[in-house]
Scaffold this active site. Sequence first.
Site, short mmCIF file in Angstrom:
data_model
loop_
_atom_site.label_atom_id
_atom_site.label_comp_id
_atom_site.label_asym_id
_atom_site.label_seq_id
_atom_site.Cartn_x
_atom_site.Cartn_y
_atom_site.Cartn_z
N ARG A 273 11.99 -17.94 1.55
CA ARG A 273 11.58 -17.75 2.94
C ARG A 273 10.36 -16.84 3.01
O ARG A 273 10.31 -15.81 2.36
CB ARG A 273 12.74 -17.15 3.77
CG ARG A 273 13.96 -18.07 3.80
CD ARG A 273 15.08 -17.51 4.65
NE ARG A 273 16.29 -18.34 4.51
CZ ARG A 273 17.44 -18.07 5.09
NH1 ARG A 273 17.55 -16.98 5.85
NH2 ARG A 273 18.48 -18.85 4.93
N ARG A 288 15.90 -7.60 2.00
CA ARG A 288 15.14 -8.71 2.57
C ARG A 288 14.03 -9.09 1.60
O ARG A 288 13.06 -8.35 1.43
CB ARG A 288 14.55 -8.34 3.93
CG ARG A 288 13.93 -9.53 4.67
CD ARG A 288 13.37 -9.10 6.03
NE ARG A 288 14.41 -8.68 6.93
CZ ARG A 288 15.11 -9.50 7.70
NH1 ARG A 288 14.87 -10.81 7.66
NH2 ARG A 288 16.04 -9.05 8.50
N GLU A 369 24.16 -8.27 6.87
CA GLU A 369 24.65 -9.63 7.09
C GLU A 369 24.66 -10.39 5.77
O GLU A 369 23.64 -10.48 5.09
CB GLU A 369 23.76 -10.36 8.08
CG GLU A 369 24.14 -11.82 8.30
CD GLU A 369 22.98 -12.66 8.83
OE1 GLU A 369 22.90 -13.85 8.46
OE2 GLU A 369 22.16 -12.12 9.60
N SER A 372 26.41 -16.22 7.78
CA SER A 372 26.40 -16.71 9.16
C SER A 372 27.18 -18.01 9.18
O SER A 372 26.81 -18.96 8.48
CB SER A 372 24.96 -16.95 9.65
OG SER A 372 24.28 -15.73 9.82
N ARG A 411 22.69 -9.12 -1.13
CA ARG A 411 23.26 -8.10 -0.25
C ARG A 411 24.67 -7.71 -0.66
O ARG A 411 25.08 -6.57 -0.47
CB ARG A 411 23.21 -8.58 1.20
CG ARG A 411 21.77 -8.66 1.71
CD ARG A 411 21.70 -9.08 3.15
NE ARG A 411 20.32 -9.11 3.63
CZ ARG A 411 19.95 -9.40 4.86
NH1 ARG A 411 20.89 -9.71 5.76
NH2 ARG A 411 18.69 -9.40 5.21
#
Length: 458
Positions: A273, A288, A369, A372, A411
Amino acid sequence: MISRQTLREEPERVRDALDSKGVDDVDLDEILEIYDEWRDLKAEGDDLRHERNEVSRKIGELKREGEEEEAQEAIDRSSELKERLEEVEDRADELENELEERMMRIPMLPDDDVPRGADESENVERRREGFDDLRDLPDEVTPHYDLGEELDILDFERGAKVSGGGYYFAKGEGARLEHALIQFFLETHREQGYTDVFPPIPVNSRSMEGTGQFPKFTEDAYRLEGSHDEPYDDDDLWLLPTAEVPVTNLHRDEILLDDDLPLKYQAYSPNFRQEAGEHGTETRGIVRVHQFNKVEMVNFVRPEESDERFEGLVSEAESVLQALGLPYRILEMCTGDLGFTQAKKYDIEVWAPGDDMADGPEQGGRWLEVSSVSNFRDFQARRAGIQYRPEQHESAEYLHTLNGSGVAVPRVLVAILEYYQNDDGTVDVPEPLQPYMGGQEVIEGQEPVGESAVGDGN
């Protein structure tokens, strides 16, 4: 995408969805005007074809009866009808393409029970798990980015040297820990009934459209050829941002059988990304990054089973955190923080105690997070043309798709390095991961190599 029936019959619900999701680049009134003109032209085309068929039939009758003058008038009328029909069909095709393109930019409508809210500050915490019996932590927990460098299991400087900012090396026990997490996640989900898929890494534009990444989010993707300023074609290739894209498109433009459902696939992949976020403590280290590992779960289900499967998917995703003994919480996204494609979404956030953040729990640290879990209803299925046939004699219907990360590896690695940290700077390996690390119980690190490890020698 949403159905045209929904657009026609519930325009105010669509308008509300645009507002609640903060979509301000869609002119719904124009889309409705295009739809009305397209529908009127389709109706006119049907009438013209019917009249032309009647006239053609009449021409033969008139000629057989010797009515040449009336037959010629009918021929002239048939020519007029043909000319008008071509005009109507050309304009209808033009409007069809424009309508399709514009509807691709309308988001999925939120479920009625999704909390109303403007942004992430209005998400609703549903529950917390694992905080009743916390392990003893050092008086000051060293953040993962410092600990990783001290143990020489994470290397950010060399990652930036090789690939640029937002990339890192996991080395030695750090690399083994990443591999162990991936294998543990895969094995856990196999036991939950998932079939493994090892997907291709490049995906084409059509696949990105099928899951809703395109046309809205091209700037976040890595394009293999060409510039982001250039229009893309269906066959242009991109690095996958999530395995959701290839796995969902596995059944693109197919009709599945009722007996096939539900389908549960899992896929490990690296993910790419462009988004980098802001620099600083909140994104320092591997929180990130541009490339990260993840195991993705994708479900194809009958519409009536969608809600129950959503809750099941949440349980399957959080089960890996429960097994690892990591404290976490579950958030329900409000309308303003709901993604473009989602009707309903829960985020699972793990607790990382190394950095105190303003929005962290009272114990200190922060939330990260790691999964999701989303229900897309028939939104992706319509875009990707994925249907199923309830019965052999019945018409095909769009099924529902759901997905959830099971889970984002870096994470979770952050949470392990910080939560399982010891006073002496070592890290306990959670028991479920030990078999995947050759029985290793503690990460002690390694000696760095090279002159930079001891200075320049002067």
